[in-house]
Write a protein that holds these residues in place. Sequence first.
Motif, PDB file in Angstrom:
ATOM      1  N   SER A  34       0.844  -1.190   0.000  1.00 21.54           N
ATOM      2  CA  SER A  34       0.000   0.000   0.000  1.00 21.54           C
ATOM      3  C   SER A  34       0.879   1.239   0.000  1.00 21.54           C
ATOM      4  O   SER A  34       2.103   1.149   0.052  1.00 21.54           O
ATOM      5  N   GLN A  35       0.250   2.412  -0.023  1.00 19.86           N
ATOM      6  CA  GLN A  35       0.989   3.683  -0.097  1.00 19.86           C
ATOM      7  C   GLN A  35       0.408   4.660   0.912  1.00 19.86           C
ATOM      8  O   GLN A  35      -0.800   4.864   0.972  1.00 19.86           O
ATOM      9  N   MET A  36       1.278   5.252   1.747  1.00 20.96           N
ATOM     10  CA  MET A  36       0.831   6.235   2.723  1.00 20.96           C
ATOM     11  C   MET A  36       0.431   7.527   2.021  1.00 20.96           C
ATOM     12  O   MET A  36       1.049   7.929   1.028  1.00 20.96           O
ATOM     13  N   ARG A  37      -0.611   8.163   2.535  1.00 24.12           N
ATOM     14  CA  ARG A  37      -1.018   9.461   1.996  1.00 24.12           C
ATOM     15  C   ARG A  37       0.002  10.538   2.361  1.00 24.12           C
ATOM     16  O   ARG A  37       0.246  11.457   1.591  1.00 24.12           O
ATOM     17  N   ASP A  38       0.600  10.415   3.547  1.00 22.66           N
ATOM     18  CA  ASP A  38       1.611  11.356   4.017  1.00 22.66           C
ATOM     19  C   ASP A  38       2.699  10.548   4.715  1.00 22.66           C
ATOM     20  O   ASP A  38       2.426   9.827   5.678  1.00 22.66           O
ATOM     21  N   SER A  39       3.921  10.660   4.242  1.00 20.51           N
ATOM     22  CA  SER A  39       5.017   9.856   4.784  1.00 20.51           C
ATOM     23  C   SER A  39       5.369  10.231   6.219  1.00 20.51           C
ATOM     24  O   SER A  39       6.115   9.503   6.886  1.00 20.51           O
ATOM     25  N   ARG A  40       4.836  11.341   6.727  1.00 20.47           N
ATOM     26  CA  ARG A  40       5.109  11.748   8.108  1.00 20.47           C
ATOM     27  C   ARG A  40       4.190  11.030   9.096  1.00 20.47           C
ATOM     28  O   ARG A  40       4.364  11.159  10.314  1.00 20.47           O
ATOM     29  N   ASN A  41       3.220  10.285   8.600  1.00 18.37           N
ATOM     30  CA  ASN A  41       2.290   9.556   9.467  1.00 18.37           C
ATOM     31  C   ASN A  41       2.786   8.138   9.739  1.00 18.37           C
ATOM     32  O   ASN A  41       3.438   7.522   8.889  1.00 18.37           O
ATOM     33  N   VAL A  42       2.468   7.632  10.916  1.00 21.90           N
ATOM     34  CA  VAL A  42       2.745   6.236  11.249  1.00 21.90           C
ATOM     35  C   VAL A  42       1.547   5.371  10.870  1.00 21.90           C
ATOM     36  O   VAL A  42       1.698   4.277  10.326  1.00 21.90           O
ATOM     37  N   VAL A  43       0.351   5.871  11.171  1.00 18.58           N
ATOM     38  CA  VAL A  43      -0.891   5.139  10.878  1.00 18.58           C
ATOM     39  C   VAL A  43      -1.887   6.091  10.237  1.00 18.58           C
ATOM     40  O   VAL A  43      -1.979   7.262  10.633  1.00 18.58           O
ATOM     41  N   GLU A  44      -2.611   5.592   9.238  1.00 15.62           N
ATOM     42  CA  GLU A  44      -3.691   6.351   8.605  1.00 15.62           C
ATOM     43  C   GLU A  44      -4.946   5.485   8.558  1.00 15.62           C
ATOM     44  O   GLU A  44      -4.942   4.416   7.927  1.00 15.62           O
ATOM     45  N   PHE A  45      -5.985   5.913   9.259  1.00 15.69           N
ATOM     46  CA  PHE A  45      -7.294   5.264   9.159  1.00 15.69           C
ATOM     47  C   PHE A  45      -8.064   5.968   8.045  1.00 15.69           C
ATOM     48  O   PHE A  45      -8.219   7.190   8.073  1.00 15.69           O
ATOM     49  N   ASP A  46      -8.530   5.199   7.064  1.00 15.19           N
ATOM     50  CA  ASP A  46      -9.191   5.783   5.901  1.00 15.19           C
ATOM     51  C   ASP A  46     -10.569   5.141   5.714  1.00 15.19           C
ATOM     52  O   ASP A  46     -10.686   4.017   5.237  1.00 15.19           O
ATOM     53  N   ASP A  47     -11.627   5.869   6.139  1.00 25.71           N
ATOM     54  CA  ASP A  47     -13.017   5.435   5.983  1.00 25.71           C
ATOM     55  C   ASP A  47     -13.216   4.011   6.520  1.00 25.71           C
ATOM     56  O   ASP A  47     -13.775   3.145   5.847  1.00 25.71           O
ATOM     57  N   LEU A  48     -12.765   3.782   7.740  1.00 28.44           N
ATOM     58  CA  LEU A  48     -12.825   2.453   8.344  1.00 28.44           C
ATOM     59  C   LEU A  48     -14.234   2.137   8.839  1.00 28.44           C
ATOM     60  O   LEU A  48     -14.857   2.931   9.543  1.00 28.44           O
ATOM     61  N   HIS A  49     -14.732   0.953   8.471  1.00 26.08           N
ATOM     62  CA  HIS A  49     -16.015   0.446   8.958  1.00 26.08           C
ATOM     63  C   HIS A  49     -15.783  -0.919   9.598  1.00 26.08           C
ATOM     64  O   HIS A  49     -15.359  -1.863   8.922  1.00 26.08           O
ATOM     65  N   THR A  50     -16.055  -1.014  10.909  1.00 23.38           N
ATOM     66  CA  THR A  50     -15.967  -2.291  11.620  1.00 23.38           C
ATOM     67  C   THR A  50     -17.323  -2.585  12.233  1.00 23.38           C
ATOM     68  O   THR A  50     -17.810  -1.811  13.074  1.00 23.38           O
TER      69      THR A  50
END
Length: 319
Positions: free
Chosen positions: A1-17
Motif C-alpha cells: 500500500s501507499q501512505m497518503r503522508d510519509s510523516r504519518n505512522v498510521v492512517e485510518f481511511d473510511d474504516l467500517h468495523t
Amino acid sequence: SQMRDSRNVVEFDDLHTYFYTDIGTVKAVDGVTYDVPQGTTVGIVGESGCGKSVTSLSLMQLVQAPQGQIVSGEIRYLASDGKCYNIAKMPRSEMLHIRGKEISMIFQEPMTSLNPVFTIGEQMDEVVLLHEEGATAESAKAHSIEMLQLVGIAMPDKVYASYPHELSGGMRQRVMIAMALSCGPRLIIADEPTTALDVTIQAQILDLLRGIKDKINGSIMLITHDLGVIAEMADYVVVMYAGRIIEKGTVREIFHTPKHPYTVGLMRSKPSVNKAVDRLYSIPGQVPNPINMPNHCYFKNRCEKCTEKCGGEYPPMLQ
C-alpha cells in the motif's frame, strides 16, 4: 500500500468495523478517518461505546471474528523498514511480526488481560523471546525484570515470579504497561492506561509513556475519558460519538474553541478549580442504540441547539 503522508505512522481511511448479531448489525466504527503522525500523541475521547477501543482493536487485528469484521476501509501502517502495510487486508500470520513488536497495546482491563495460569515472568518473557532475535531465557528474564523496574514496581524479582491474582489492580496495570513497552514499539496504543491507578501513580505512568515516546521517537494513541490526561499528554484530539468522528484538531483548538455541541458538552462537564458550581454539567439523554442506526444526526436528540433542520443527513465533520 501507499501512505497518503510519509510523516504519518498510521492512517485510518473510511474504516467500517461491524458486529453481526442475532438481533441486528452493530456499526461500532462507521466511517472513521484520521492520522497518527510520527512522534506525536493523538488522544481519542468520547463516551463508552462510541468506538474508541474497537478502532484500536481493528488496528491490532484483534476484533472478535466471525461476529466482528472490518467491512471496508483501509488502515495503513508505515513500518520501521519503510514499507507500508494495509492492516485491514493483511494475513494474520504476517500481522504476528508487527503486533507486539512494532505496535503494542496497553489493554483497558488489566484484571482479565493477564493469563491467570502463568506467572508474570512467563508472560513477559514470551514477548521478548517471540520478537527479539537471539534472545535466550536468561536474557529475556533480565530484560523483563528491567522493564518491571522501569514502571516503578518494587521488588521486581518477586513480582516476576508471582501469578496475576497475587497482585493488586494497579500492579497488574503496571505489568501490562511494562509488557507493552518491552520491545520498544514504534506505536503504543494506550487504552485507558491509568484506570486502576491512584493520582500520583497516574502522573508517574504518564511521564513514563511520554519519556519512552521521546526516547524512541514513537507515537501514542491515547484512549481515555479523562480530559485532564488529554490536556497534559495529547498533541491532537479526535472526538468520537456513536461510531463516528464528529470533530478533530489540535489539543488547543479542541479545548479552547470546540465547535460541535457534543464537544462543547464534554468541555462543560469537566471540573474546574476556577468555577464554583454546585453541580457539574451533564449532557442530557443517552447514546443511541448502536443496532441498525439510521443515517441521520445521532446527536440531535441530546443537542440543546437542535432545530427542525437537524433531522436530515449526518452533517459534515468539523475540523
